[in-house]
Write a protein that holds these residues in place. Structure first.
Motif, short mmCIF file in Angstrom:
data_model
loop_
_atom_site.label_atom_id
_atom_site.label_comp_id
_atom_site.label_asym_id
_atom_site.label_seq_id
_atom_site.Cartn_x
_atom_site.Cartn_y
_atom_site.Cartn_z
N THR A 115 -13.09 -15.64 -59.27
CA THR A 115 -11.98 -16.59 -59.16
C THR A 115 -11.55 -17.12 -60.53
O THR A 115 -10.36 -17.34 -60.75
CB THR A 115 -12.32 -17.75 -58.22
OG1 THR A 115 -13.51 -18.37 -58.67
CG2 THR A 115 -12.49 -17.27 -56.80
N GLU A 127 -7.81 -16.95 -62.08
CA GLU A 127 -7.15 -18.14 -62.61
C GLU A 127 -6.77 -17.97 -64.08
O GLU A 127 -5.67 -18.38 -64.48
CB GLU A 127 -8.06 -19.36 -62.45
CG GLU A 127 -8.22 -19.82 -61.03
CD GLU A 127 -9.17 -20.98 -60.91
OE1 GLU A 127 -9.29 -21.77 -61.86
OE2 GLU A 127 -9.79 -21.10 -59.84
N ASP A 184 -3.00 -18.06 -65.69
CA ASP A 184 -2.64 -18.96 -66.79
C ASP A 184 -1.95 -18.20 -67.92
O ASP A 184 -0.96 -18.69 -68.49
CB ASP A 184 -3.89 -19.67 -67.33
CG ASP A 184 -4.46 -20.67 -66.35
OD1 ASP A 184 -3.74 -21.05 -65.41
OD2 ASP A 184 -5.64 -21.06 -66.53
N TRP A 222 6.12 -19.47 -60.70
CA TRP A 222 5.82 -20.14 -59.43
C TRP A 222 4.74 -19.38 -58.68
O TRP A 222 3.79 -19.97 -58.14
CB TRP A 222 7.10 -20.25 -58.61
CG TRP A 222 6.96 -20.99 -57.33
CD1 TRP A 222 6.58 -22.28 -57.16
CD2 TRP A 222 7.18 -20.47 -56.03
NE1 TRP A 222 6.57 -22.61 -55.84
CE2 TRP A 222 6.94 -21.50 -55.11
CE3 TRP A 222 7.59 -19.23 -55.56
CZ2 TRP A 222 7.06 -21.33 -53.75
CZ3 TRP A 222 7.72 -19.06 -54.19
CH2 TRP A 222 7.45 -20.12 -53.31
N MET A 264 1.34 -19.90 -60.34
CA MET A 264 0.75 -21.20 -59.99
C MET A 264 0.16 -21.16 -58.58
O MET A 264 -0.96 -21.64 -58.35
CB MET A 264 1.81 -22.29 -60.08
CG MET A 264 2.12 -22.74 -61.45
SD MET A 264 3.15 -24.19 -61.36
CE MET A 264 4.31 -23.85 -62.64
N ASN A 265 0.90 -20.57 -57.65
CA ASN A 265 0.40 -20.49 -56.28
C ASN A 265 -0.84 -19.60 -56.19
O ASN A 265 -1.78 -19.90 -55.45
CB ASN A 265 1.48 -19.98 -55.33
CG ASN A 265 2.49 -21.05 -55.00
OD1 ASN A 265 2.18 -22.23 -55.04
ND2 ASN A 265 3.71 -20.65 -54.70
N SER A 307 -3.04 -19.14 -58.50
CA SER A 307 -4.15 -19.90 -59.07
C SER A 307 -4.69 -20.92 -58.06
O SER A 307 -5.92 -21.07 -57.91
CB SER A 307 -3.67 -20.60 -60.34
OG SER A 307 -4.74 -21.08 -61.08
N VAL A 308 -3.79 -21.57 -57.35
CA VAL A 308 -4.21 -22.54 -56.33
C VAL A 308 -4.94 -21.84 -55.19
O VAL A 308 -5.98 -22.30 -54.70
CB VAL A 308 -3.00 -23.35 -55.82
CG1 VAL A 308 -3.35 -24.14 -54.57
CG2 VAL A 308 -2.48 -24.27 -56.89
N VAL A 309 -4.42 -20.68 -54.76
CA VAL A 309 -5.07 -19.93 -53.68
C VAL A 309 -6.44 -19.43 -54.11
O VAL A 309 -7.41 -19.47 -53.33
CB VAL A 309 -4.17 -18.76 -53.22
CG1 VAL A 309 -4.93 -17.79 -52.36
CG2 VAL A 309 -2.96 -19.29 -52.48
N GLN A 323 -8.45 -20.81 -56.30
CA GLN A 323 -9.36 -21.96 -56.32
C GLN A 323 -9.75 -22.37 -54.91
O GLN A 323 -10.92 -22.65 -54.63
CB GLN A 323 -8.71 -23.13 -57.06
CG GLN A 323 -9.59 -24.33 -57.20
CD GLN A 323 -10.82 -24.05 -58.03
OE1 GLN A 323 -10.76 -23.34 -59.01
NE2 GLN A 323 -11.95 -24.59 -57.63
N GLY A 324 -8.79 -22.38 -54.00
CA GLY A 324 -9.09 -22.73 -52.61
C GLY A 324 -10.00 -21.71 -51.95
O GLY A 324 -10.91 -22.06 -51.20
N THR A 330 -13.53 -22.21 -53.20
CA THR A 330 -14.16 -23.35 -52.55
C THR A 330 -14.60 -22.98 -51.14
O THR A 330 -15.70 -23.30 -50.71
CB THR A 330 -13.20 -24.54 -52.52
OG1 THR A 330 -12.82 -24.85 -53.85
CG2 THR A 330 -13.84 -25.75 -51.88
#
Length: 168
Positions: free
Chosen positions: A25, A29, A33, A83, A86-87, A89-91, A93-94, A97
């Protein structure tokens, strides 16, 4: 002690799995970036082209339209790529987790396993006096055995004490 070693090995294995999930992950990410940075610079170039990159006077109208359309299209695609990065990267990280909390959990022994690993004072009291006061190393040397990489050497499998089995 066999149970403790098995539990320790299971914990080490889970730590390796969790480290692998984190590495994958973090790779995603970091790539997102870099994409965001590069595409942000390219959006800046598009804005400079759109504002200061004027065509010469007397350029045909159809060429001005194609130029404006291509610069605007590039701007929109680069904006969408930022965009999406960014999404993503958020996915990532989620998902990391979720994987770490739900699928790659450290093994927690049950109460029965903990009870099986415990020793009681009554088990020590039931041992004869000779076994209580023995020196472990001297006893194995006097019997002609020595510890090798696979356990005691010089002992037949039938006469060797059996290691307690580990509950799975």
């Amino acid at each position: 002690q066999q149970e403790f070693k098995t539990l320790g090995m299971r914990l080490a294995q889970v730590d390796v799995w969790r480290e692998d999930v984190r590495d994958i992950t973090e790779l995603t990410e970091s790539k997102m970036d870099v994409y965001s940075l590069v595409n942000g610079l390219q959006i800046g170039f598009c804005l400079v082209l759109y504002t200061e990159g004027r065509l010469e006077i007397g350029t045909p109208g159809w060429l001005v339209w194609i130029y404006s359309l291509s610069v605007s299209g590039a701007f929109m695609f680069l904006l969408m790529s930022i965009w999406f990065a960014m999404n993503a990267s958020v996915v990532a990280q989620g998902s990391s987790t979720r994987l770490l909390t739900q699928l790659v959990r450290p093994p927690i022994p049950s109460w029965e396993s903990i009870e099986a690993m415990r020793t009681y004072a009554t088990s020590y009291e039931g041992v004869n006096h000779r076994s209580m006061l023995r020196v472990p190393v001297l006893q194995t040397v006097s019997e002609g055995r020595h510890a090798g990489p696979g356990g005691l050497v010089g002992v037949s499998p039938a006469s060797s004490p059996r290691a307690p089995s580990c509950p799975s």
